[in-house]
Design a protein around this motif. Structure first.
Motif, PDB file in Angstrom:
ATOM      1  N   ALA A   4       7.579  24.507 -23.146  1.00 40.32           N
ATOM      2  CA  ALA A   4       6.832  24.290 -24.746  1.00 40.32           C
ATOM      3  C   ALA A   4       5.235  24.683 -23.615  1.00 40.32           C
ATOM      4  CB  ALA A   4       7.042  22.036 -24.135  1.00 40.32           C
ATOM      5  N   VAL A   5       5.606  24.790 -23.349  1.00 38.28           N
ATOM      6  CA  VAL A   5       3.459  25.718 -23.163  1.00 38.28           C
ATOM      7  C   VAL A   5       3.134  26.597 -23.332  1.00 38.28           C
ATOM      8  CG1 VAL A   5       1.699  25.750 -21.862  1.00 38.28           C
ATOM      9  CG2 VAL A   5       2.884  24.038 -21.173  1.00 38.28           C
ATOM     10  N   ARG A  10       1.965  30.477 -28.193  1.00 39.95           N
ATOM     11  CA  ARG A  10       3.334  31.176 -29.228  1.00 39.95           C
ATOM     12  C   ARG A  10       2.021  30.655 -30.037  1.00 39.95           C
ATOM     13  NH1 ARG A  10       4.333  36.713 -28.188  1.00 39.95           N
ATOM     14  NH2 ARG A  10       4.664  36.711 -26.081  1.00 39.95           N
ATOM     15  N   LEU A  11       2.769  29.756 -30.922  1.00 45.42           N
ATOM     16  CA  LEU A  11       2.172  28.633 -32.217  1.00 45.42           C
ATOM     17  C   LEU A  11       1.377  28.773 -32.526  1.00 45.42           C
ATOM     18  CD1 LEU A  11       5.173  25.713 -32.198  1.00 45.42           C
ATOM     19  CD2 LEU A  11       5.026  27.934 -34.002  1.00 45.42           C
ATOM     20  N   LEU A  12       0.484  28.327 -31.542  1.00 49.26           N
ATOM     21  CA  LEU A  12      -1.345  29.117 -31.990  1.00 49.26           C
ATOM     22  C   LEU A  12      -1.552  30.234 -32.238  1.00 49.26           C
ATOM     23  CD1 LEU A  12      -4.120  26.855 -31.515  1.00 49.26           C
ATOM     24  CD2 LEU A  12      -4.101  27.729 -29.746  1.00 49.26           C
ATOM     25  N   ARG A  13      -1.157  30.990 -31.427  1.00 46.17           N
ATOM     26  CA  ARG A  13      -1.314  32.757 -32.014  1.00 46.17           C
ATOM     27  C   ARG A  13      -0.878  32.456 -33.443  1.00 46.17           C
ATOM     28  NH1 ARG A  13       0.283  36.323 -26.735  1.00 46.17           N
ATOM     29  NH2 ARG A  13      -0.271  37.406 -28.300  1.00 46.17           N
ATOM     30  N   SER A 304       6.538  38.461 -37.270  1.00 45.57           N
ATOM     31  CA  SER A 304       6.393  37.676 -35.896  1.00 45.57           C
ATOM     32  C   SER A 304       6.918  36.682 -35.188  1.00 45.57           C
ATOM     33  CB  SER A 304       5.274  36.541 -35.586  1.00 45.57           C
ATOM     34  OG  SER A 304       3.820  36.601 -36.716  1.00 45.57           O
ATOM     35  N   VAL A 305       8.236  36.361 -35.778  1.00 38.98           N
ATOM     36  CA  VAL A 305       9.386  35.755 -35.742  1.00 38.98           C
ATOM     37  C   VAL A 305      10.164  36.650 -34.799  1.00 38.98           C
ATOM     38  CG1 VAL A 305      11.353  35.094 -36.197  1.00 38.98           C
ATOM     39  CG2 VAL A 305       9.560  33.962 -37.458  1.00 38.98           C
ATOM     40  N   GLY A 306      10.457  38.501 -35.454  1.00 40.26           N
ATOM     41  CA  GLY A 306      11.187  39.266 -35.153  1.00 40.26           C
ATOM     42  C   GLY A 306      10.258  39.684 -33.396  1.00 40.26           C
ATOM     43  N   ALA A 310      12.247  38.996 -29.424  1.00 41.98           N
ATOM     44  CA  ALA A 310      11.989  40.002 -28.886  1.00 41.98           C
ATOM     45  C   ALA A 310      11.872  39.994 -27.042  1.00 41.98           C
ATOM     46  CB  ALA A 310      11.420  41.796 -28.744  1.00 41.98           C
ATOM     47  N   ASP A 311      10.194  38.842 -27.422  1.00 45.16           N
ATOM     48  CA  ASP A 311       9.669  38.706 -26.515  1.00 45.16           C
ATOM     49  C   ASP A 311      10.565  37.557 -25.393  1.00 45.16           C
ATOM     50  OD1 ASP A 311       8.390  38.625 -24.451  1.00 45.16           O
ATOM     51  OD2 ASP A 311       6.585  36.872 -25.668  1.00 45.16           O
ATOM     52  N   GLY A 312      11.084  37.083 -26.275  1.00 47.85           N
ATOM     53  CA  GLY A 312      12.372  35.894 -25.623  1.00 47.85           C
ATOM     54  C   GLY A 312      13.619  37.089 -25.073  1.00 47.85           C
ATOM     55  N   LEU A 313      13.943  37.921 -25.222  1.00 47.79           N
ATOM     56  CA  LEU A 313      15.120  38.242 -25.258  1.00 47.79           C
ATOM     57  C   LEU A 313      15.032  39.103 -23.938  1.00 47.79           C
ATOM     58  CD1 LEU A 313      18.583  38.387 -26.444  1.00 47.79           C
ATOM     59  CD2 LEU A 313      17.147  41.064 -27.687  1.00 47.79           C
TER      60      LEU A 313
END
Length: 328
Positions: A4-5, A10-13, A304-306, A310-313
């Motif tokens: 969650a953090v 990420r959302l703030l950025r 940004s979603v892409g 990529a970061d999550g993967l």
């Protein structure tokens, strides 16, 4: 809790990035030498009196200061509206909604095709390092990577549409036919050449990246042990090297969505394909600030979603990445 953090961070950025993109795009539009009233009037600008020009500027808010215009647009955005496009005479949300699915079809098809071809060619080249096949594939990848998008699109259009007549020269359907009367096969026929052209541009980076991973794997102790057990080069490449090289390639493909999206804007313009690319060029040339800002935000959000995917993967599949983020 940790996830969650990470998501909140990420959302703030993302919010800050979108705000910066909107401010920079608006500033560039204000510095543009194009007069918004002349762009709005088009060829009829010589037939309009100064009083009528003043009324048009007042009607669309062109006479307000840049700060007032940006604040007005920001207030509209916060209230859930993207503004009004004065070149399409429609709400900006409708203009984007009518075109975004065409751009996604083009982009999605090119992304999948470039991913599959990039992995296959990279594995074939990397598992045969120094061979004529490796030199051929690497040469193709370097040549394609250094080729301008619009030039390749114009070359493909001239060869396959004008000279050979295999594909249509423009648009998402035959001219003079209503959109709802165009069959699926006809739509795919019109989409074929733009998709192949865009995919060729995306293949180069993935091929070179996958080749480098495969070369490193074929020199590893794992491959040496497999060679000692009598496995052939093809077996090692496809049974072990494919898994080793495909995950980084998929991560790179997600991270390259922005580059592919930028290429799609040029390809759409060359093929007169009615997607977001054509609307972007029209908005820039005719100073349609609300439409251009909305497309800029949409593009930034898409990229940004892409990158987030990529970061999550990468975190999901690579323990070293997880440890580095944990230590931070």
């Amino acid at each position: 809790m940790r996830l969650a953090v990470w998501l909140a961070h990420r959302l703030l950025r993302l919010m800050l990035v979108l705000l910066c993109v909107a401010a920079v795009s608006f500033g560039l539009m204000m510095l543009s030498p194009i007069d918004p009233v002349d762009a709005y009037l088009g060829p009829q600008m010589a037939q309009v009196s100064p009083e009528q020009r003043a009324l048009i500027a007042e009607r669309w808010g062109f006479d307000a200061s840049p700060a007032v215009q940006f604040r007005h647009w920001l207030q509209q955005l916060l209230s859930g509206e993207l503004g009004w496009s004065h070149i399409y005479h429609q709400p900006v949300s409708d203009v984007i909604g009518q075109r975004v699915h065409r751009s996604f079809l083009l982009l999605g098809g090119a992304w999948l095709l470039s991913l599959a071809l990039g992995i296959l060619l990279g594995i074939a080249a990397g598992s045969n390092e120094g061979s004529w096949l490796d030199r051929l594939i690497s040469g193709y990848a370097y040549l394609t990577a250094s080729t301008p998008t619009f030039w390749l699109a114009m070359l493909a259009l001239l060869l396959f549409s004008v000279t050979l007549g295999w594909t249509p020269t423009c648009c998402a359907g035959p001219t003079g036919v209503l959109s709802q009367e165009v069959t699926l096969l006809t739509r795919l026929h019109h989409l074929l050449l733009p998709t192949l052209t865009l995919a060729l541009l995306g293949v180069a980076t993935l091929t070179l990246h996958t080749r480098a991973k495969m070369v490193a794997f074929m020199r590893s102790d794992t491959a040496l042990h497999a060679f000692a057990q009598g496995a052939s080069r093809v077996d090692i490449a496809w049974r072990h090297g494919l898994r080793h090289a495909s995950l980084p390639a998929i991560t790179l493909a997600f991270a390259s969505l922005g580059e592919l999206f930028g290429g799609s804007l040029l390809v759409e313009h060359v093929f007169a394909y009615p997607g977001l690319g054509q609307a972007t060029v029209a908005a820039g040339l005719r100073s349609d600030v609300p439409l251009l800002l909305a497309i800029s935000l949409f593009t930034a959000l898409f990229v940004s979603v892409g990158n987030l995917a990529a970061d999550g993967l990468s975190r999901l599949t690579d323990p070293r990445t997880r440890r580095s983020h944990t230590n931070e």
